[in-house]
Write an enzyme that holds these catalytic residues in place. Structure first.
Site, PDB file in Angstrom:
ATOM      1  N   HIS A  43       0.836  -1.208   0.000  1.00  0.00           N
ATOM      2  CA  HIS A  43       0.000   0.000   0.000  1.00  0.00           C
ATOM      3  C   HIS A  43       0.870   1.257   0.000  1.00  0.00           C
ATOM      4  O   HIS A  43       0.557   2.233  -0.687  1.00  0.00           O
ATOM      5  CB  HIS A  43      -0.936   0.008   1.218  1.00  0.00           C
ATOM      6  CG  HIS A  43      -2.237  -0.692   0.980  1.00  0.00           C
ATOM      7  ND1 HIS A  43      -2.328  -2.057   0.855  1.00  0.00           N
ATOM      8  CD2 HIS A  43      -3.492  -0.212   0.833  1.00  0.00           C
ATOM      9  CE1 HIS A  43      -3.592  -2.393   0.661  1.00  0.00           C
ATOM     10  NE2 HIS A  43      -4.323  -1.286   0.635  1.00  0.00           N
ATOM     11  N   LYS A 108      -9.378  -8.587   8.276  1.00  0.00           N
ATOM     12  CA  LYS A 108      -9.994  -8.980   9.547  1.00  0.00           C
ATOM     13  C   LYS A 108      -9.813  -7.835  10.537  1.00  0.00           C
ATOM     14  O   LYS A 108      -8.850  -7.075  10.464  1.00  0.00           O
ATOM     15  CB  LYS A 108      -9.393 -10.275  10.092  1.00  0.00           C
ATOM     16  CG  LYS A 108      -7.939 -10.174  10.506  1.00  0.00           C
ATOM     17  CD  LYS A 108      -7.432 -11.488  11.088  1.00  0.00           C
ATOM     18  CE  LYS A 108      -5.964 -11.347  11.488  1.00  0.00           C
ATOM     19  NZ  LYS A 108      -5.426 -12.591  12.046  1.00  0.00           N
TER      20      LYS A 108
END
Length: 195
Positions: A43, A108
């Site tokens: 990212h 998650k």
């Protein structure tokens, strides 16, 4: 006590905002099509490419990014264990990606308020994959190819082809959050049983 059984929904490529609008927090979904992997190191590099106005290795528009660093594949398999990474590590990057057209995220754990606001603003969805079930999840991945940042090893960006990849909608496009709704429903049910 009344129980309802929800039908498992399907989400097939292309992953349009129109399709995502039909999903609600708590829905079980099977995803089929092309998704991409990227964790925090990837990212950061993708963000640097955006800052330099360079082309990304995949089109963010309509993309689903799975936060995963898979283990090496065994012979006969497309990928090794592929369980989800804790999502908050991508929270600094996710709003920008969502504003540029990303459709959904898979990971998650909880997300920040900024990510939730960006999801609602863009009609995007946050899915949870089952932590600790990486080998089982890998069975839904039929093809895996590194497409960027090979030097990052497990954190390289991969293009995955998935069939019936199992997830749960945590944050839907309207901002409903299963992590908030679930405990509230439990407490309401518990209090109702005391009467």
């Amino acid at each position: 006590m009344e129980q309802t059984t929800k039908k498992i929904k399907r989400l097939d490529f292309p992953f349009t905002k129109e399709k995502l609008r039909g999903l609600e927090a708590g829905d079980s979904v099977l995803i089929s099509g092309t998704i991409y992997t990227a964790r925090d190191a990837a990212h950061k590099r993708l963000t640097e490419l955006l800052d330099q106005e360079e082309k990304l290795p995949f089109d963010l528009k309509g993309a689903i990014i799975y936060y995963v660093g898979p283990t090496p594949e065994k012979p006969g398999y497309a990928i090794g264990a592929a369980g989800p990474t804790t999502s908050y590590r991508m929270d600094d990057y996710a709003p920008r990606f969502l504003d540029l057209g990303q459709s959904a995220m898979i990971g998650k754990g909880q997300r920040s308020k900024k990510v939730m606001e960006a999801a609602v603003r863009n009609g995007a969805v946050y899915f949870a994959a089952i932590g600790g079930a990486g080998a089982l999840i890998a069975r839904s991945i039929v093809k895996s190819q590194v497409i960027a940042f090979d030097d990052l090893g497990a954190e390289a960006v991969r293009e995955l082809e998935v069939i019936d990849f199992p997830v749960t909608v945590v944050i839907d496009s309207k901002g409903n959050n299963l992590y908030e709704m679930g405990p509230a429903a439990y407490l309401e049910q518990k209090d109702g049983n005391k009467r």
